[in-house]
Motif scaffolding. Sequence first.
Motif, PDB file in Angstrom:
ATOM      1  N   ARG A  55       0.832  -1.200   0.000  1.00 21.16           N
ATOM      2  CA  ARG A  55       0.000   0.000   0.000  1.00 21.16           C
ATOM      3  C   ARG A  55       0.872   1.258   0.000  1.00 21.16           C
ATOM      4  O   ARG A  55       0.584   2.226  -0.721  1.00 21.16           O
ATOM      5  CB  ARG A  55      -0.915  -0.014   1.220  1.00 21.16           C
ATOM      6  CG  ARG A  55      -1.782   1.241   1.372  1.00 21.16           C
ATOM      7  CD  ARG A  55      -2.777   1.062   2.507  1.00 21.16           C
ATOM      8  NE  ARG A  55      -2.086   0.776   3.771  1.00 21.16           N
ATOM      9  CZ  ARG A  55      -1.583   1.715   4.563  1.00 21.16           C
ATOM     10  NH1 ARG A  55      -1.650   2.983   4.208  1.00 21.16           N
ATOM     11  NH2 ARG A  55      -1.005   1.381   5.708  1.00 21.16           N
ATOM     12  N   HIS A  56       1.930   1.237   0.793  1.00 20.97           N
ATOM     13  CA  HIS A  56       2.834   2.389   0.834  1.00 20.97           C
ATOM     14  C   HIS A  56       3.515   2.598  -0.514  1.00 20.97           C
ATOM     15  O   HIS A  56       3.676   3.732  -0.976  1.00 20.97           O
ATOM     16  CB  HIS A  56       3.900   2.185   1.917  1.00 20.97           C
ATOM     17  CG  HIS A  56       3.359   2.209   3.302  1.00 20.97           C
ATOM     18  ND1 HIS A  56       3.795   1.352   4.291  1.00 20.97           N
ATOM     19  CD2 HIS A  56       2.393   2.976   3.879  1.00 20.97           C
ATOM     20  CE1 HIS A  56       3.141   1.593   5.409  1.00 20.97           C
ATOM     21  NE2 HIS A  56       2.277   2.572   5.184  1.00 20.97           N
ATOM     22  N   VAL A  57       3.935   1.505  -1.130  1.00 21.37           N
ATOM     23  CA  VAL A  57       4.594   1.595  -2.435  1.00 21.37           C
ATOM     24  C   VAL A  57       3.626   2.151  -3.470  1.00 21.37           C
ATOM     25  O   VAL A  57       3.992   2.986  -4.305  1.00 21.37           O
ATOM     26  CB  VAL A  57       5.136   0.224  -2.866  1.00 21.37           C
ATOM     27  CG1 VAL A  57       5.621   0.268  -4.315  1.00 21.37           C
ATOM     28  CG2 VAL A  57       6.276  -0.212  -1.946  1.00 21.37           C
ATOM     29  N   ALA A  58       2.376   1.706  -3.419  1.00 21.54           N
ATOM     30  CA  ALA A  58       1.367   2.199  -4.355  1.00 21.54           C
ATOM     31  C   ALA A  58       1.188   3.710  -4.211  1.00 21.54           C
ATOM     32  O   ALA A  58       1.144   4.448  -5.204  1.00 21.54           O
ATOM     33  CB  ALA A  58       0.041   1.482  -4.117  1.00 21.54           C
ATOM     34  N   ALA A  59       1.112   4.175  -2.966  1.00 16.58           N
ATOM     35  CA  ALA A  59       0.943   5.608  -2.728  1.00 16.58           C
ATOM     36  C   ALA A  59       2.155   6.399  -3.210  1.00 16.58           C
ATOM     37  O   ALA A  59       2.019   7.465  -3.822  1.00 16.58           O
ATOM     38  CB  ALA A  59       0.703   5.862  -1.238  1.00 16.58           C
ATOM     39  N   GLU A  60       3.357   5.871  -2.952  1.00 14.73           N
ATOM     40  CA  GLU A  60       4.580   6.552  -3.373  1.00 14.73           C
ATOM     41  C   GLU A  60       4.682   6.619  -4.891  1.00 14.73           C
ATOM     42  O   GLU A  60       5.147   7.630  -5.452  1.00 14.73           O
ATOM     43  CB  GLU A  60       5.798   5.822  -2.797  1.00 14.73           C
ATOM     44  CG  GLU A  60       7.143   6.370  -3.235  1.00 14.73           C
ATOM     45  CD  GLU A  60       7.459   7.733  -2.654  1.00 14.73           C
ATOM     46  OE1 GLU A  60       8.327   8.423  -3.219  1.00 14.73           O
ATOM     47  OE2 GLU A  60       6.837   8.121  -1.641  1.00 14.73           O
ATOM     48  N   ALA A  61       4.227   5.564  -5.568  1.00 14.51           N
ATOM     49  CA  ALA A  61       4.317   5.501  -7.027  1.00 14.51           C
ATOM     50  C   ALA A  61       3.134   6.193  -7.712  1.00 14.51           C
ATOM     51  O   ALA A  61       3.147   6.384  -8.926  1.00 14.51           O
ATOM     52  CB  ALA A  61       4.395   4.046  -7.487  1.00 14.51           C
ATOM     53  N   GLY A  62       2.100   6.538  -6.928  1.00 17.42           N
ATOM     54  CA  GLY A  62       0.933   7.192  -7.501  1.00 17.42           C
ATOM     55  C   GLY A  62       0.028   6.248  -8.269  1.00 17.42           C
ATOM     56  O   GLY A  62      -0.602   6.655  -9.261  1.00 17.42           O
ATOM     57  N   VAL A  63      -0.037   4.978  -7.852  1.00 20.61           N
ATOM     58  CA  VAL A  63      -0.891   3.991  -8.503  1.00 20.61           C
ATOM     59  C   VAL A  63      -1.742   3.300  -7.446  1.00 20.61           C
ATOM     60  O   VAL A  63      -1.597   3.551  -6.247  1.00 20.61           O
ATOM     61  CB  VAL A  63      -0.058   2.947  -9.278  1.00 20.61           C
ATOM     62  CG1 VAL A  63       0.807   3.623 -10.339  1.00 20.61           C
ATOM     63  CG2 VAL A  63       0.841   2.149  -8.316  1.00 20.61           C
ATOM     64  N   SER A  64      -2.620   2.428  -7.883  1.00 27.03           N
ATOM     65  CA  SER A  64      -3.472   1.707  -6.952  1.00 27.03           C
ATOM     66  C   SER A  64      -2.736   0.503  -6.371  1.00 27.03           C
ATOM     67  O   SER A  64      -1.776  -0.008  -6.965  1.00 27.03           O
ATOM     68  CB  SER A  64      -4.735   1.217  -7.658  1.00 27.03           C
ATOM     69  OG  SER A  64      -4.419   0.222  -8.615  1.00 27.03           O
ATOM     70  N   THR A  65      -3.195   0.044  -5.202  1.00 26.21           N
ATOM     71  CA  THR A  65      -2.618  -1.163  -4.602  1.00 26.21           C
ATOM     72  C   THR A  65      -2.824  -2.355  -5.520  1.00 26.21           C
ATOM     73  O   THR A  65      -1.957  -3.227  -5.632  1.00 26.21           O
ATOM     74  CB  THR A  65      -3.268  -1.439  -3.232  1.00 26.21           C
ATOM     75  OG1 THR A  65      -3.074  -0.299  -2.390  1.00 26.21           O
ATOM     76  CG2 THR A  65      -2.651  -2.661  -2.573  1.00 26.21           C
ATOM     77  N   GLY A  66      -3.965  -2.384  -6.206  1.00 28.73           N
ATOM     78  CA  GLY A  66      -4.223  -3.471  -7.152  1.00 28.73           C
ATOM     79  C   GLY A  66      -3.198  -3.514  -8.272  1.00 28.73           C
ATOM     80  O   GLY A  66      -2.807  -4.590  -8.722  1.00 28.73           O
ATOM     81  N   MET A  67      -2.753  -2.329  -8.707  1.00 23.44           N
ATOM     82  CA  MET A  67      -1.731  -2.268  -9.748  1.00 23.44           C
ATOM     83  C   MET A  67      -0.430  -2.898  -9.243  1.00 23.44           C
ATOM     84  O   MET A  67       0.230  -3.660  -9.963  1.00 23.44           O
ATOM     85  CB  MET A  67      -1.489  -0.817 -10.162  1.00 23.44           C
ATOM     86  CG  MET A  67      -0.314  -0.615 -11.101  1.00 23.44           C
ATOM     87  SD  MET A  67      -0.589  -1.317 -12.741  1.00 23.44           S
ATOM     88  CE  MET A  67      -1.706  -0.066 -13.418  1.00 23.44           C
ATOM     89  N   VAL A  68      -0.054  -2.571  -8.012  1.00 22.22           N
ATOM     90  CA  VAL A  68       1.166  -3.149  -7.443  1.00 22.22           C
ATOM     91  C   VAL A  68       1.035  -4.668  -7.370  1.00 22.22           C
ATOM     92  O   VAL A  68       1.959  -5.404  -7.741  1.00 22.22           O
ATOM     93  CB  VAL A  68       1.448  -2.571  -6.042  1.00 22.22           C
ATOM     94  CG1 VAL A  68       2.686  -3.237  -5.435  1.00 22.22           C
ATOM     95  CG2 VAL A  68       1.653  -1.063  -6.112  1.00 22.22           C
ATOM     96  N   GLN A  69      -0.102  -5.159  -6.904  1.00 22.77           N
ATOM     97  CA  GLN A  69      -0.315  -6.601  -6.757  1.00 22.77           C
ATOM     98  C   GLN A  69      -0.357  -7.317  -8.106  1.00 22.77           C
ATOM     99  O   GLN A  69      -0.090  -8.506  -8.185  1.00 22.77           O
ATOM    100  CB  GLN A  69      -1.610  -6.851  -5.984  1.00 22.77           C
ATOM    101  CG  GLN A  69      -1.527  -6.417  -4.526  1.00 22.77           C
ATOM    102  CD  GLN A  69      -2.858  -6.504  -3.820  1.00 22.77           C
ATOM    103  OE1 GLN A  69      -3.919  -6.297  -4.413  1.00 22.77           O
ATOM    104  NE2 GLN A  69      -2.819  -6.817  -2.520  1.00 22.77           N
TER     105      GLN A  69
END
Length: 221
Positions: free
Chosen positions: A33-47
């Motif tokens: 979740r933190h990575v998603a926020a830092e990258a400006g994308v959704s948590t689903g995108m990270v997953q």
Amino acid sequence: MPRKADHVARRRQLADALMRLAASQGLEAVSLRHVAAEAGVSTGMVQHYFRTKDEMMTFALDMVMRDAQERITAEAAAAGRALTPAEFVRTLMIQILPLDEPRRLEGHVTLAFLAYAAVKPAIAEGLRGSTDQMHTFLAGQIRAVQATTGTAARVDPVHAATALLALVDGLGIHVLSQHYSGEQAVAALDAHLGLLFGSTPDPPANIPPADTTVDPPAGIG
């Protein structure tokens, strides 16, 4: 091809975000979740690109190693000739030291990764393989220097490689902690290489000196 390129670029974007967070907060505080926020994308995108935090971390560390290898290759090419084994050892060790902003970031990430791996056996096992490869390569280069300079009886190449890696890791920690300057770290490395090889290898010609005066990024150090 564009889809594959986009896939690689997206994974790199997420790994870059992880590295920034790891450098400023440590890996234990980092989540998908933190990575998603830092990258400006959704948590689903990270997953979509990384199933777990460990998988993302492993990719980020691999990226650090690839970037370092690319810099070493570029420096060797800039020399306009094949580097001697002694020059190559120095070039490799210099690239591990956190002497400019990108390498400071990499140093913080590597340090955080090592602390994380200490309590994660599976992560530690993968890291051990990379370390073993580096150690084997260094020992081979040191052996090549000894063969051409007649210093083979001075020290065992395997032990010398172990000591050299430990020295550079320790210097890197002190530079990151701002206990030593970059200039002091390079001077200590050169002094050790002088003892090891009988003389300090000169930096390859046509390569600009490392930037040892860059301040750490905000929030780091």
